[in-house]
Design a protein around this motif. Structure first.
Motif, PDB file in Angstrom:
ATOM      1  N   THR A  49      -9.024 -17.830  18.519  1.00  0.00           N
ATOM      2  CA  THR A  49      -9.624 -16.717  19.171  1.00  0.00           C
ATOM      3  C   THR A  49     -10.378 -15.696  18.125  1.00  0.00           C
ATOM      4  N   THR A  92      -9.216 -31.697  17.903  1.00  0.00           N
ATOM      5  CA  THR A  92      -9.671 -30.641  18.726  1.00  0.00           C
ATOM      6  C   THR A  92      -8.686 -29.430  17.983  1.00  0.00           C
ATOM      7  N   ARG A 134      -8.225 -24.825  18.987  1.00  0.00           N
ATOM      8  CA  ARG A 134      -8.663 -23.616  19.679  1.00  0.00           C
ATOM      9  C   ARG A 134      -8.106 -22.234  18.884  1.00  0.00           C
ATOM     10  N   GLU A 147     -13.044 -24.666  19.171  1.00  0.00           N
ATOM     11  CA  GLU A 147     -13.188 -23.650  20.129  1.00  0.00           C
ATOM     12  C   GLU A 147     -12.621 -22.461  19.789  1.00  0.00           C
ATOM     13  N   THR A 148     -13.537 -21.372  19.616  1.00  0.00           N
ATOM     14  CA  THR A 148     -13.192 -20.277  19.210  1.00  0.00           C
ATOM     15  C   THR A 148     -13.650 -19.273  20.286  1.00  0.00           C
ATOM     16  N   CYS A 202     -11.826 -28.312  25.015  1.00  0.00           N
ATOM     17  CA  CYS A 202     -11.075 -29.168  24.118  1.00  0.00           C
ATOM     18  C   CYS A 202     -10.555 -30.385  25.024  1.00  0.00           C
ATOM     19  N   ASN A 230     -12.567 -26.846  30.605  1.00  0.00           N
ATOM     20  CA  ASN A 230     -11.413 -26.877  29.473  1.00  0.00           C
ATOM     21  C   ASN A 230     -12.324 -27.723  28.361  1.00  0.00           C
ATOM     22  N   VAL A 288      -3.605 -21.777  21.924  1.00  0.00           N
ATOM     23  CA  VAL A 288      -4.190 -21.630  20.490  1.00  0.00           C
ATOM     24  C   VAL A 288      -3.603 -22.698  19.578  1.00  0.00           C
TER      25      VAL A 288
END
Lengths: 273, 73
Positions: free
Chosen positions: A174, A170, A172, A198-199, A159, A157, A247
Protein backbone atom coordinates in the motif's frame (compact mmCIF):
# COMPACT_ATOMS: atom_id res chain seq x y z
CA UNK A 1 17.88 21.37 -6.08
CA UNK A 2 16.18 18.23 -4.93
CA UNK A 3 17.28 14.95 -3.40
CA UNK A 4 19.81 12.75 -5.18
CA UNK A 5 17.21 10.11 -6.10
CA UNK A 6 14.89 12.66 -7.74
CA UNK A 7 17.76 14.48 -9.41
CA UNK A 8 19.22 11.30 -10.87
CA UNK A 9 16.14 9.37 -11.97
CA UNK A 10 13.32 11.86 -12.61
CA UNK A 11 12.91 14.56 -15.26
CA UNK A 12 13.08 17.52 -12.93
CA UNK A 13 12.04 20.02 -15.59
CA UNK A 14 8.65 18.22 -15.71
CA UNK A 15 8.14 18.56 -11.92
CA UNK A 16 6.06 19.37 -9.89
CA UNK A 17 3.75 16.68 -11.25
CA UNK A 18 0.05 17.17 -12.06
CA UNK A 19 -1.29 14.68 -9.50
CA UNK A 20 -3.75 16.11 -6.93
CA UNK A 21 -2.61 17.17 -3.44
CA UNK A 22 -2.42 14.00 -1.35
CA UNK A 23 -2.54 11.59 -4.30
CA UNK A 24 -0.16 8.79 -3.36
CA UNK A 25 1.01 8.04 -6.90
CA UNK A 26 4.07 10.21 -6.26
CA UNK A 27 5.03 8.09 -3.25
CA UNK A 28 4.78 4.89 -5.30
CA UNK A 29 6.76 6.37 -8.19
CA UNK A 30 9.59 7.31 -5.81
CA UNK A 31 9.50 3.80 -4.28
CA UNK A 32 9.90 2.23 -7.76
CA UNK A 33 12.81 4.53 -8.59
CA UNK A 34 14.41 3.60 -5.24
CA UNK A 35 14.11 -0.10 -6.15
CA UNK A 36 15.87 0.55 -9.48
CA UNK A 37 18.57 2.52 -7.62
CA UNK A 38 19.03 -0.33 -5.10
CA UNK A 39 19.44 -2.87 -7.91
CA UNK A 40 21.96 -0.57 -9.60
CA UNK A 41 20.62 -1.18 -13.12
CA UNK A 42 21.95 1.02 -15.92
CA UNK A 43 19.25 3.56 -16.87
CA UNK A 44 19.50 2.73 -20.57
CA UNK A 45 18.70 -0.92 -19.90
CA UNK A 46 15.27 -0.10 -18.52
CA UNK A 47 12.11 0.63 -20.48
CA UNK A 48 9.04 1.90 -18.68
CA UNK A 49 5.69 1.55 -20.43
CA UNK A 50 2.29 2.89 -19.42
CA UNK A 51 -1.25 3.17 -20.76
CA UNK A 52 -3.73 5.94 -20.01
CA UNK A 53 -4.87 7.26 -16.64
CA UNK A 54 -3.56 9.09 -13.60
CA UNK A 55 -0.99 6.38 -12.87
CA UNK A 56 0.14 6.27 -16.48
CA UNK A 57 1.42 9.84 -16.24
CA UNK A 58 4.34 8.44 -14.22
CA UNK A 59 6.71 7.51 -17.10
CA UNK A 60 6.52 11.12 -18.29
CA UNK A 61 8.38 12.10 -15.13
CA UNK A 62 10.84 9.18 -15.10
CA UNK A 63 14.18 9.60 -16.83
CA UNK A 64 14.52 6.19 -18.54
CA UNK A 65 13.46 4.87 -21.94
CA UNK A 66 9.73 5.51 -21.61
CA UNK A 67 6.63 4.84 -23.69
CA UNK A 68 3.17 6.27 -23.05
CA UNK A 69 0.72 4.13 -25.02
CA UNK A 70 -3.01 3.79 -25.70
CA UNK A 71 -5.62 2.92 -23.09
CA UNK A 72 -5.22 -0.60 -21.69
CA UNK A 73 -2.55 -1.61 -24.20
CA UNK A 74 0.56 -0.98 -22.10
CA UNK A 75 1.18 -4.72 -21.73
CA UNK A 76 0.68 -5.32 -25.46
CA UNK A 77 3.30 -2.69 -26.31
CA UNK A 78 5.58 -3.98 -23.54
CA UNK A 79 5.33 -7.53 -24.94
CA UNK A 80 6.51 -6.20 -28.31
CA UNK A 81 9.42 -4.34 -26.72
CA UNK A 82 10.50 -7.40 -24.74
CA UNK A 83 10.27 -9.70 -27.79
CA UNK A 84 12.29 -7.29 -29.93
CA UNK A 85 14.95 -6.67 -27.27
CA UNK A 86 14.90 -9.34 -24.54
CA UNK A 87 17.90 -7.74 -22.79
CA UNK A 88 15.79 -4.74 -21.72
CA UNK A 89 14.22 -4.74 -18.28
CA UNK A 90 10.64 -3.85 -19.14
CA UNK A 91 8.51 -2.30 -16.40
CA UNK A 92 4.84 -1.54 -16.93
CA UNK A 93 3.14 1.11 -14.81
CA UNK A 94 -0.62 0.92 -15.08
CA UNK A 95 -3.79 1.76 -13.20
CA UNK A 96 -6.67 -0.42 -12.03
CA UNK A 97 -8.99 0.65 -14.85
CA UNK A 98 -6.22 0.52 -17.44
CA UNK A 99 -5.03 -2.99 -16.58
CA UNK A 100 -8.14 -4.72 -15.23
CA UNK A 101 -10.95 -3.27 -17.38
CA UNK A 102 -9.80 -1.99 -20.78
CA UNK A 103 -6.58 -4.04 -20.74
CA UNK A 104 -7.92 -7.03 -18.82
CA UNK A 105 -7.40 -9.39 -21.72
CA UNK A 106 -3.80 -8.27 -22.25
CA UNK A 107 -3.15 -8.74 -18.53
CA UNK A 108 -4.27 -12.38 -18.39
CA UNK A 109 -2.46 -13.28 -21.60
CA UNK A 110 0.80 -11.62 -20.54
CA UNK A 111 0.52 -13.60 -17.29
CA UNK A 112 -0.30 -16.81 -19.19
CA UNK A 113 2.82 -16.45 -21.35
CA UNK A 114 4.99 -15.73 -18.31
CA UNK A 115 6.87 -13.08 -20.28
CA UNK A 116 9.59 -11.31 -18.27
CA UNK A 117 7.76 -8.04 -17.59
CA UNK A 118 7.33 -6.40 -14.19
CA UNK A 119 3.86 -4.90 -13.92
CA UNK A 120 3.10 -2.40 -11.17
CA UNK A 121 -0.53 -1.45 -10.71
CA UNK A 122 -1.35 1.83 -8.98
CA UNK A 123 -4.73 0.74 -7.64
CA UNK A 124 -6.75 3.75 -6.43
CA UNK A 125 -10.10 1.92 -6.72
CA UNK A 126 -11.56 4.43 -9.19
CA UNK A 127 -11.09 6.12 -12.58
CA UNK A 128 -9.53 9.36 -11.33
CA UNK A 129 -8.56 11.12 -14.54
CA UNK A 130 -11.95 10.85 -16.25
CA UNK A 131 -14.02 11.98 -13.28
CA UNK A 132 -14.54 9.24 -10.70
CA UNK A 133 -16.31 6.41 -12.53
CA UNK A 134 -16.27 3.08 -10.66
CA UNK A 135 -13.62 0.60 -11.79
CA UNK A 136 -13.27 -3.21 -11.57
CA UNK A 137 -11.51 -2.76 -8.23
CA UNK A 138 -14.03 -0.39 -6.60
CA UNK A 139 -15.18 -2.39 -3.56
CA UNK A 140 -18.75 -3.65 -3.63
CA UNK A 141 -21.15 -1.09 -2.17
CA UNK A 142 -18.80 1.88 -2.61
CA UNK A 143 -19.76 4.88 -4.73
CA UNK A 144 -18.47 6.51 -7.90
CA UNK A 145 -19.97 9.10 -10.26
CA UNK A 146 -21.42 6.22 -12.31
CA UNK A 147 -22.58 4.38 -9.17
CA UNK A 148 -24.23 7.14 -7.11
CA UNK A 149 -26.21 4.64 -5.01
CA UNK A 150 -23.38 2.15 -4.55
CA UNK A 151 -21.56 -0.27 -6.82
CA UNK A 152 -23.24 -3.70 -7.06
CA UNK A 153 -20.38 -5.33 -9.00
CA UNK A 154 -18.05 -7.62 -7.11
CA UNK A 155 -14.49 -6.27 -7.24
CA UNK A 156 -11.50 -8.11 -8.67
CA UNK A 157 -8.75 -9.56 -6.51
CA UNK A 158 -6.04 -8.69 -9.04
CA UNK A 159 -3.24 -10.72 -7.45
CA UNK A 160 -5.37 -13.88 -7.44
CA UNK A 161 -6.46 -13.19 -11.02
CA UNK A 162 -2.92 -13.03 -12.43
CA UNK A 163 -1.76 -15.92 -10.27
CA UNK A 164 -4.53 -18.08 -11.72
CA UNK A 165 -3.61 -16.87 -15.22
CA UNK A 166 0.00 -18.03 -14.76
CA UNK A 167 2.12 -15.20 -13.32
CA UNK A 168 5.20 -16.37 -11.43
CA UNK A 169 5.44 -13.53 -8.91
CA UNK A 170 2.68 -11.58 -7.19
CA UNK A 171 2.82 -9.13 -4.32
CA UNK A 172 0.68 -6.45 -2.77
CA UNK A 173 1.59 -3.34 -0.84
CA UNK A 174 0.00 0.00 0.00
CA UNK A 175 1.02 3.64 -0.24
CA UNK A 176 1.61 3.53 3.54
CA UNK A 177 4.03 0.58 3.30
CA UNK A 178 6.54 2.41 1.11
CA UNK A 179 9.60 0.28 1.87
CA UNK A 180 7.57 -2.82 1.10
CA UNK A 181 6.77 -1.45 -2.39
CA UNK A 182 10.50 -0.99 -2.98
CA UNK A 183 11.25 -4.53 -1.80
CA UNK A 184 8.50 -6.12 -3.90
CA UNK A 185 9.52 -4.20 -7.03
CA UNK A 186 13.13 -5.30 -6.51
CA UNK A 187 12.05 -8.94 -6.25
CA UNK A 188 9.70 -8.49 -9.22
CA UNK A 189 12.48 -7.13 -11.44
CA UNK A 190 14.80 -9.95 -10.35
CA UNK A 191 12.17 -12.61 -11.10
CA UNK A 192 12.58 -14.15 -14.57
CA UNK A 193 8.95 -14.19 -15.68
CA UNK A 194 5.75 -12.21 -15.31
CA UNK A 195 5.79 -10.29 -12.03
CA UNK A 196 2.76 -8.46 -10.77
CA UNK A 197 2.83 -5.95 -7.93
CA UNK A 198 -0.38 -4.32 -6.78
CA UNK A 199 0.08 -1.11 -4.79
CA UNK A 200 -3.00 0.37 -3.16
CA UNK A 201 -3.10 4.11 -3.70
CA UNK A 202 -5.24 6.79 -2.14
CA UNK A 203 -7.39 9.08 -4.30
CA UNK A 204 -8.66 11.80 -1.96
CA UNK A 205 -10.16 13.84 -4.82
CA UNK A 206 -12.60 11.27 -6.21
CA UNK A 207 -12.67 7.99 -4.28
CA UNK A 208 -12.21 9.67 -0.91
CA UNK A 209 -14.74 12.43 -1.52
CA UNK A 210 -17.40 10.17 -3.09
CA UNK A 211 -17.19 7.68 -0.23
CA UNK A 212 -16.67 10.13 2.65
CA UNK A 213 -13.32 8.58 3.60
CA UNK A 214 -12.10 11.78 5.27
CA UNK A 215 -8.96 13.71 4.45
CA UNK A 216 -5.64 12.51 3.06
CA UNK A 217 -4.26 11.54 6.47
CA UNK A 218 -7.45 9.60 7.37
CA UNK A 219 -7.17 7.63 4.14
CA UNK A 220 -3.49 6.91 4.79
CA UNK A 221 -4.33 5.76 8.33
CA UNK A 222 -7.01 3.46 6.90
CA UNK A 223 -4.34 1.70 4.83
CA UNK A 224 -2.08 1.53 7.88
CA UNK A 225 -4.71 0.13 10.25
CA UNK A 226 -6.45 -2.31 7.90
CA UNK A 227 -3.40 -4.02 6.41
CA UNK A 228 -2.15 -7.34 7.59
CA UNK A 229 1.01 -9.14 6.54
CA UNK A 230 0.53 -12.34 4.57
CA UNK A 231 2.43 -14.36 7.21
CA UNK A 232 0.16 -13.12 10.01
CA UNK A 233 -2.90 -13.61 7.80
CA UNK A 234 -2.17 -17.34 7.36
CA UNK A 235 -3.10 -17.94 11.00
CA UNK A 236 -6.43 -16.12 10.80
CA UNK A 237 -9.84 -17.31 9.59
CA UNK A 238 -11.67 -15.89 6.56
CA UNK A 239 -14.11 -14.21 8.96
CA UNK A 240 -11.26 -12.36 10.71
CA UNK A 241 -9.72 -11.36 7.39
CA UNK A 242 -12.90 -9.78 6.06
CA UNK A 243 -12.21 -6.20 4.87
CA UNK A 244 -8.49 -6.60 5.59
CA UNK A 245 -5.80 -5.82 3.04
CA UNK A 246 -3.31 -8.68 2.84
CA UNK A 247 0.13 -7.26 2.03
CA UNK A 248 3.49 -8.81 1.28
CA UNK A 249 4.93 -11.33 -1.15
CA UNK A 250 1.90 -13.46 -2.04
CA UNK A 251 3.20 -15.96 -4.58
CA UNK A 252 6.53 -16.94 -6.10
CA UNK A 253 7.40 -19.83 -8.36
CA UNK A 254 9.59 -20.67 -11.37
CA UNK A 255 8.31 -21.47 -14.87
CA UNK A 256 9.88 -21.32 -18.36
CA UNK A 257 10.06 -17.72 -19.58
CA UNK A 258 8.45 -16.71 -22.90
CA UNK A 259 11.30 -14.91 -24.70
CA UNK A 260 13.74 -17.70 -23.77
CA UNK A 261 11.38 -20.36 -25.13
CA UNK A 262 11.02 -18.31 -28.32
CA UNK A 263 14.80 -18.06 -28.61
CA UNK A 264 15.04 -21.87 -28.36
CA UNK A 265 12.69 -22.23 -31.35
CA UNK A 266 14.81 -19.81 -33.40
CA UNK A 267 18.02 -21.64 -32.41
CA UNK A 268 16.57 -25.05 -33.34
CA UNK A 269 15.94 -23.82 -36.91
CA UNK A 270 19.36 -22.19 -37.15
CA UNK A 271 20.97 -25.56 -36.31
CA UNK A 272 19.09 -27.32 -39.13
CA UNK A 273 20.54 -25.05 -41.79
CA UNK B 1 28.92 2.14 11.38
CA UNK B 2 30.59 5.25 12.76
CA UNK B 3 30.97 6.80 9.31
CA UNK B 4 27.35 6.14 8.34
CA UNK B 5 26.21 7.79 11.56
CA UNK B 6 28.38 10.78 10.80
CA UNK B 7 26.94 11.13 7.30
CA UNK B 8 23.43 10.93 8.74
CA UNK B 9 24.21 13.68 11.23
CA UNK B 10 25.56 15.99 8.56
CA UNK B 11 22.30 15.73 6.61
CA UNK B 12 19.94 18.62 6.80
CA UNK B 13 16.17 18.83 6.40
CA UNK B 14 15.40 20.87 3.29
CA UNK B 15 11.97 22.07 2.15
CA UNK B 16 11.34 22.88 -1.49
CA UNK B 17 8.21 24.92 -0.86
CA UNK B 18 7.43 25.64 -4.53
CA UNK B 19 6.68 21.91 -5.02
CA UNK B 20 4.61 21.52 -1.80
CA UNK B 21 0.86 21.03 -2.28
CA UNK B 22 0.08 21.05 1.45
CA UNK B 23 -1.43 17.55 1.68
CA UNK B 24 -0.21 17.16 5.28
CA UNK B 25 1.13 13.59 5.06
CA UNK B 26 4.64 14.56 6.24
CA UNK B 27 3.35 16.50 9.25
CA UNK B 28 0.96 13.69 10.26
CA UNK B 29 3.55 10.90 10.07
CA UNK B 30 6.56 12.78 11.49
CA UNK B 31 7.35 10.89 14.71
CA UNK B 32 8.69 14.01 16.48
CA UNK B 33 6.17 16.65 15.30
CA UNK B 34 8.85 18.68 13.56
CA UNK B 35 6.54 19.82 10.79
CA UNK B 36 3.26 21.65 10.47
CA UNK B 37 1.12 22.91 7.60
CA UNK B 38 0.58 26.67 7.51
CA UNK B 39 -1.28 28.37 4.66
CA UNK B 40 -1.24 25.09 2.71
CA UNK B 41 2.56 24.85 2.76
CA UNK B 42 4.79 22.77 5.04
CA UNK B 43 6.77 24.66 7.69
CA UNK B 44 9.55 23.38 9.93
CA UNK B 45 8.40 24.34 13.44
CA UNK B 46 10.81 22.41 15.68
CA UNK B 47 14.05 21.55 13.87
CA UNK B 48 15.83 20.64 17.15
CA UNK B 49 13.48 17.69 17.61
CA UNK B 50 14.30 16.25 14.16
CA UNK B 51 15.96 12.81 14.34
CA UNK B 52 16.60 12.70 10.57
CA UNK B 53 14.66 9.46 10.14
CA UNK B 54 13.62 10.33 6.59
CA UNK B 55 9.92 9.44 7.01
CA UNK B 56 8.87 12.80 5.52
CA UNK B 57 11.08 12.33 2.46
CA UNK B 58 9.78 8.77 1.95
CA UNK B 59 6.11 9.77 2.31
CA UNK B 60 6.05 13.12 0.47
CA UNK B 61 4.17 12.55 -2.82
CA UNK B 62 5.56 15.79 -4.27
CA UNK B 63 9.27 15.40 -3.36
CA UNK B 64 9.09 18.77 -1.58
CA UNK B 65 10.93 17.75 1.61
CA UNK B 66 14.14 15.76 1.90
CA UNK B 67 17.30 15.13 3.85
CA UNK B 68 20.10 16.62 1.84
CA UNK B 69 23.79 17.32 2.28
CA UNK B 70 25.22 20.80 2.76
CA UNK B 71 25.69 21.20 -1.00
CA UNK B 72 22.03 20.52 -1.77
CA UNK B 73 20.63 23.87 -0.67
Amino acid sequence: MSSRLINEYLREDKLPHIWCPGCSHGITMRAIVKAIDNLNIEKNNICIVSGIGCSSRAPGYMDFNTLHTTHGRALAFATGIKMANPKLKVIVITGDGDCAAIGGNHLIHAARRNIDITTIVFNNNIYGMTGGQYSPTTPQGERGTTAPFGNIDKNFNLCNLVKAAGATYTGRSTAYHVNMITKLVEEGIKNKGFSFIETLSICPTYYGRKNKKGNVVDMMNYLKNNSINVKAAEKLSDEQLKDKIIVGELYKTQEPEYTEEYKKIIESFQKER
Amino acid sequence: MATSLKIKNEKKLIVKSEWCKGCGICAAFCPKNVLSIENEIVKIVDIDACIKCGQCEMRCPDYAIYLGGKDDE
